[in-house]
Design a protein around this motif. Structure first.
Motif, PDB file in Angstrom:
ATOM      1  N   HIS A  17       0.763  -1.206   0.190  1.00 19.54           N
ATOM      2  CA  HIS A  17      -0.004  -0.025  -0.094  1.00 19.54           C
ATOM      3  C   HIS A  17       0.675   1.452   0.147  1.00 19.54           C
ATOM      4  O   HIS A  17       0.193   2.458   0.238  1.00 19.54           O
ATOM      5  N   HIS A  18       2.157   1.214  -0.217  1.00 22.11           N
ATOM      6  CA  HIS A  18       2.849   2.579   0.007  1.00 22.11           C
ATOM      7  C   HIS A  18       2.708   3.431  -1.281  1.00 22.11           C
ATOM      8  O   HIS A  18       3.089   4.510  -1.219  1.00 22.11           O
ATOM      9  N   HIS A  19       1.840   2.974  -2.201  1.00 23.45           N
ATOM     10  CA  HIS A  19       1.385   3.904  -3.410  1.00 23.45           C
ATOM     11  C   HIS A  19       0.269   4.560  -3.352  1.00 23.45           C
ATOM     12  O   HIS A  19      -0.195   5.200  -4.386  1.00 23.45           O
ATOM     13  N   GLU A  20      -0.383   4.060  -2.317  1.00 23.86           N
ATOM     14  CA  GLU A  20      -2.012   4.617  -1.894  1.00 23.86           C
ATOM     15  C   GLU A  20      -1.493   6.242  -1.498  1.00 23.86           C
ATOM     16  O   GLU A  20      -0.397   6.642  -1.019  1.00 23.86           O
ATOM     17  N   ARG A  21      -2.515   7.054  -1.806  1.00 21.35           N
ATOM     18  CA  ARG A  21      -2.411   8.678  -1.628  1.00 21.35           C
ATOM     19  C   ARG A  21      -3.214   8.649  -0.413  1.00 21.35           C
ATOM     20  O   ARG A  21      -4.475   8.384  -0.506  1.00 21.35           O
ATOM     21  N   TRP A  22      -2.931   9.882   0.349  1.00 15.20           N
ATOM     22  CA  TRP A  22      -3.603  10.294   1.592  1.00 15.20           C
ATOM     23  C   TRP A  22      -5.146  10.773   0.918  1.00 15.20           C
ATOM     24  O   TRP A  22      -6.401  10.613   1.477  1.00 15.20           O
ATOM     25  N   ASP A  23      -5.226  11.342  -0.267  1.00 10.82           N
ATOM     26  CA  ASP A  23      -6.633  11.955  -0.963  1.00 10.82           C
ATOM     27  C   ASP A  23      -7.367  10.628  -1.530  1.00 10.82           C
ATOM     28  O   ASP A  23      -8.382  11.127  -2.129  1.00 10.82           O
TER      29      ASP A  23
END
Length: 99
Positions: free
Chosen positions: A21-27
């Motif tokens: 999941h390190h390519h998930e974005r806060w938005d």
């Protein structure tokens, strides 16, 4: 692939979600699942900031920065991509490393 490798061993299983999941974005605009905010595992949010900063320090990504712009200044300007609290703490940590 990294997720599968880490998930295959008891000693590294706890790191697998951070890698996935390190390519998930806060938005919510990231991948692979479009997770948003605190839906993203904490360690993945930390890895995302550190990974991006590391890319900024590399020659290829660093060339994309404005001339004489420090990677921390660039990181500070980014909105919506990272957990704001983790980003702020990361920047403070880097600023406080003795030269």
């Amino acid at each position: 692939m990294g997720y599968r490798i880490l998930n295959a061993f008891d000693d590294t299983m706890s790191l697998a979600d951070a890698v996935l999941h390190h390519h998930e974005r806060w938005d919510g605009s990231g991948y692979p699942k479009g997770l948003k905010g605190e839906e993203i595992p904490f360690l993945a949010r930390v890895v995302a900031v550190a990974n991006y900063y590391d890319r900024l320090l590399s020659a290829k990504e660093g060339e994309a920065l404005e001339k004489n712009q420090h990677p921390l200044i660039h990181l500070e300007k980014i909105e919506g991509r990272f957990d704001p609290e983790i980003k702020r703490e990361f920047i403070n940590m880097i600023k406080n490393i003795p030269s």
